[in-house]
Design a protein around this motif. Sequence first.
Motif, PDB file in Angstrom:
ATOM      1  N   CYS A   1      -4.470 -67.464 -12.487  1.00  0.00           N
ATOM      2  CA  CYS A   1      -4.166 -67.410 -13.913  1.00  0.00           C
ATOM      3  C   CYS A   1      -4.741 -66.115 -14.486  1.00  0.00           C
ATOM      4  O   CYS A   1      -5.935 -65.850 -14.351  1.00  0.00           O
ATOM      5  CB  CYS A   1      -4.783 -68.625 -14.615  1.00  0.00           C
TER       6      CYS A   1
ATOM      7  N   CYS B   1      -6.397 -73.901 -18.240  1.00  0.00           N
ATOM      8  CA  CYS B   1      -6.345 -73.417 -19.628  1.00  0.00           C
ATOM      9  C   CYS B   1      -4.941 -73.481 -20.227  1.00  0.00           C
ATOM     10  O   CYS B   1      -4.732 -73.024 -21.358  1.00  0.00           O
ATOM     11  CB  CYS B   1      -6.900 -72.000 -19.719  1.00  0.00           C
TER      12      CYS B   1
ATOM     13  N   CYS C   1      -7.510 -66.924 -17.433  1.00  0.00           N
ATOM     14  CA  CYS C   1      -8.866 -67.438 -17.194  1.00  0.00           C
ATOM     15  C   CYS C   1      -9.385 -67.138 -15.786  1.00  0.00           C
ATOM     16  O   CYS C   1     -10.552 -67.384 -15.492  1.00  0.00           O
ATOM     17  CB  CYS C   1      -8.944 -68.932 -17.492  1.00  0.00           C
TER      18      CYS C   1
ATOM     19  N   CYS D   1      -1.256 -72.906 -16.078  1.00  0.00           N
ATOM     20  CA  CYS D   1      -2.574 -73.031 -15.458  1.00  0.00           C
ATOM     21  C   CYS D   1      -3.139 -74.429 -15.714  1.00  0.00           C
ATOM     22  O   CYS D   1      -3.195 -74.864 -16.866  1.00  0.00           O
ATOM     23  CB  CYS D   1      -3.500 -71.971 -16.046  1.00  0.00           C
TER      24      CYS D   1
END
Length: 302
Positions: free
Chosen positions: A44, A21, A47, A18
């Motif tokens: 993702c 994050c 997150c 991602c």
Amino acid sequence: MNLAFISKNIYDKPLKICPLCDSPEIKQYYIINKYNPQFKVDRCSACGFMFMNPRFSMHLVKNLYNEDYYSGNAEYSYYDERDAETYSRFVWERRIKKIRQYVQTGNFLDVGCAFGGLLKTASEYFTPFGIEISKYSGSRAKALFGENIHIGSLSDHHFKHSFFSVITMIELLEHVNDPIPAVTECYNLLKKGGLLIIQTANMDGLQAKILKEKYGYFMPGHFSYFTKSNLEDLLRKTGFNKIKVFYPVEFGLLPKLLKSRYNFKSFLDYVKWIRIAYYHYISKIRFGNFAATSSMVIYAVK
Ligand SMILES: [Zn+2]
């Protein structure tokens, strides 16, 4: 415009983590096939951030923002704000008025300034600066503001850090493929107490959730799709402290109604005001991370 004419180097290498994050828990979520070439959007699991994957190459992106993009001839397009200036000014003036409740004067940077319309309004109170990736629109902004306009991006400009009192990114951050360095750079460019304004779609909004892959925000120039929490986290991580979210925008309904008349051809078009007003007021419905529509504007102070 059919993007398929660009036959080589259409996509970059697929991302394995991602971009927001670094989690490897990313999964294909949507295939957007109404454009040619089509593209995929991953989400993702850690997150909730969504992003084009693999992304279109810079080679393709550079071909997106040409004259066709601004004249509405492109399959995927913006409008030529110069034609609509009289109408767009209602929104620009209201936005500048709101900004001045936070910062009264100083250096004002519009990232993705296009033809320089917002900057023209801002220049009544601020010293205007702009960054624009499109040579076509950016050269028009340059004709107005000279060297204060940089044709390029946040990664190759010549502006000094701690120089700006206000930075605006209106419908810009979704075009950026690497949002952390972009927002970090905005933080560095701002003075202490400076204000960053971001307008982009909230993927947690019911509008985006209901429409799924048909949601109009999924288009070739858009690489990054945030939820409100994604953006708040990103802003906090980069150092911003005071963060305020507005739904759907930071000003009232009237400037939007006045701006909408740009496309009106007859009296009957005023019926559209019902839909615009409905959208505006339903956008006020939200609690926690839930929001009825996907429109939002975020103000963040350094
Ligand atoms: Zn993530």
